[in-house]
Design an enzyme around this catalytic site. Structure first.
Site, mmCIF file in Angstrom:
data_model
loop_
_atom_site.group_PDB
_atom_site.id
_atom_site.type_symbol
_atom_site.label_atom_id
_atom_site.label_comp_id
_atom_site.label_asym_id
_atom_site.label_seq_id
_atom_site.Cartn_x
_atom_site.Cartn_y
_atom_site.Cartn_z
ATOM 1 N N GLU A 44 39.693 72.120 46.076
ATOM 2 C CA GLU A 44 41.019 72.075 46.691
ATOM 3 C C GLU A 44 40.863 71.901 48.194
ATOM 4 O O GLU A 44 40.036 72.565 48.804
ATOM 5 C CB GLU A 44 41.697 73.416 46.335
ATOM 6 C CG GLU A 44 42.765 73.891 47.231
ATOM 7 C CD GLU A 44 43.025 75.409 47.048
ATOM 8 O OE1 GLU A 44 42.658 76.018 46.019
ATOM 9 O OE2 GLU A 44 43.601 75.997 47.972
ATOM 10 N N LYS A 132 47.399 82.652 40.827
ATOM 11 C CA LYS A 132 46.374 83.028 41.814
ATOM 12 C C LYS A 132 46.702 84.435 42.304
ATOM 13 O O LYS A 132 47.825 84.677 42.757
ATOM 14 C CB LYS A 132 46.439 82.003 42.946
ATOM 15 C CG LYS A 132 45.920 82.427 44.286
ATOM 16 C CD LYS A 132 45.926 81.234 45.231
ATOM 17 C CE LYS A 132 45.895 81.664 46.684
ATOM 18 N NZ LYS A 132 45.766 80.524 47.593
HETATM 19 C C1 3PG Z 1 42.622 80.466 51.124
HETATM 20 O O1 3PG Z 1 43.646 79.983 50.670
HETATM 21 O O2 3PG Z 1 42.090 80.094 52.165
HETATM 22 C C2 3PG Z 1 42.022 81.542 50.304
HETATM 23 O O3 3PG Z 1 42.647 82.714 50.514
HETATM 24 C C3 3PG Z 1 40.558 81.588 50.460
HETATM 25 O O4 3PG Z 1 40.111 82.768 50.862
HETATM 26 P P1 3PG Z 1 38.603 82.876 51.342
HETATM 27 O O5 3PG Z 1 38.440 81.899 52.445
HETATM 28 O O6 3PG Z 1 38.489 84.302 51.777
HETATM 29 O O7 3PG Z 1 37.715 82.568 50.159
#
Ligand code: 3PG
Length: 215
Positions: A44, A132
């Site tokens: 993503e 999520k």
């Molecule tokens: C995001 O959308 O950036 C997520 O919350 C990812 O979290 P992280 O960077 O702590 O894995």
């Protein structure tokens, strides 16, 4: 089978989604490729990243076997733009039902962000393909397990603070998949062009999830 169902089962089978959230658009393709080399098939790119749409467009269909999604989609117009750029799934950080509606209008699955049990069930009842659970590492695996107990039908995807060290615990707690960003896409490694660090982290994450599923 409906397109959203097919993609959801691919995401669930792979069980790991990599998140690319960067401050600048350079090297996004290389980052995605490095993650894929480490075994990730679902990636993503967040809409907070400059040039995210271009990067999605560039990567879709060019990295063999990779499903590219758009993350941090906050409204329906952004959802539509991401879909037009080729995004094959959408992710929101909160319960954004207009994004879900837009995604499903065009046959694209949506992973809707939620935190409380009420939000999680609301997102699911509205038709979210997966929910999520965010911010996961703050809530912890025990939280996920406790929510999963009465709501076992909802595919939960803990997100926020996921690493190779805690991913297995979340899977054992009942997660359908995990989503990892900042640990996986180490900013310093990207800045220095050390993409092998990302590949190695992706490998460790995939392995941690595999082990938790088949001890
Ligand atoms: C995001 O959308 O950036 C997520 O919350 C990812 O979290 P992280 O960077 O702590 O894995």
């Amino acid at each position: 089978m409906h397109g959203t169902t097919v993609l959801r089962s691919v995401i669930m089978k792979k069980s790991v989604i990599g998140i690319i959230r960067a401050n600048q658009s350079g090297e996004l393709f290389n980052v995605a490729q490095a993650l894929h080399e480490g075994g990730l098939s679902c990636i993503e790119i967040t809409m907070t990243t400059p040039g995210a749409l271009r990067a999605i467009e560039e990567a879709v269909g060019k990295i063999d076997g990779v499903i590219m999604g758009a993350g941090t989609v906050l409204d329906a117009p952004t959802a539509r733009q991401a879909i037009l750029a080729g995004a094959q799934f959408l992710v929101t950080p909160t319960v954004k039902l207009d994004v879900l509606e837009m995604a499903h209008r065009y046959g694209v699955p949506a992973i809707i962000g939620a935190m409380t049990p009420t939000e999680i069930l609301t997102a699911w009842e509205a038709g979210a393909d997966m929910v999520k659970v965010f911010p996961a590492s703050t809530l912890g695996p025990k939280y996920l397990q406790e929510v999963h107990g009465p709501l076992p039908q909802i595919p939960l995807v803990p997100t926020g603070g996921i690493t190779a060290d805690n991913a297995g615990e979340f899977i054992r707690a009942g997660a359908a998949a995990v989503c990892a960003g900042s640990w996986l896409v180490d900013k310093q490694a990207v800045a220095e062009g050390h993409y092998e660090v990302l590949t190695e982290r992706a490998r460790r994450l995939v392995e941690a999830v595999r082990k938790a599923r088949n001890p």
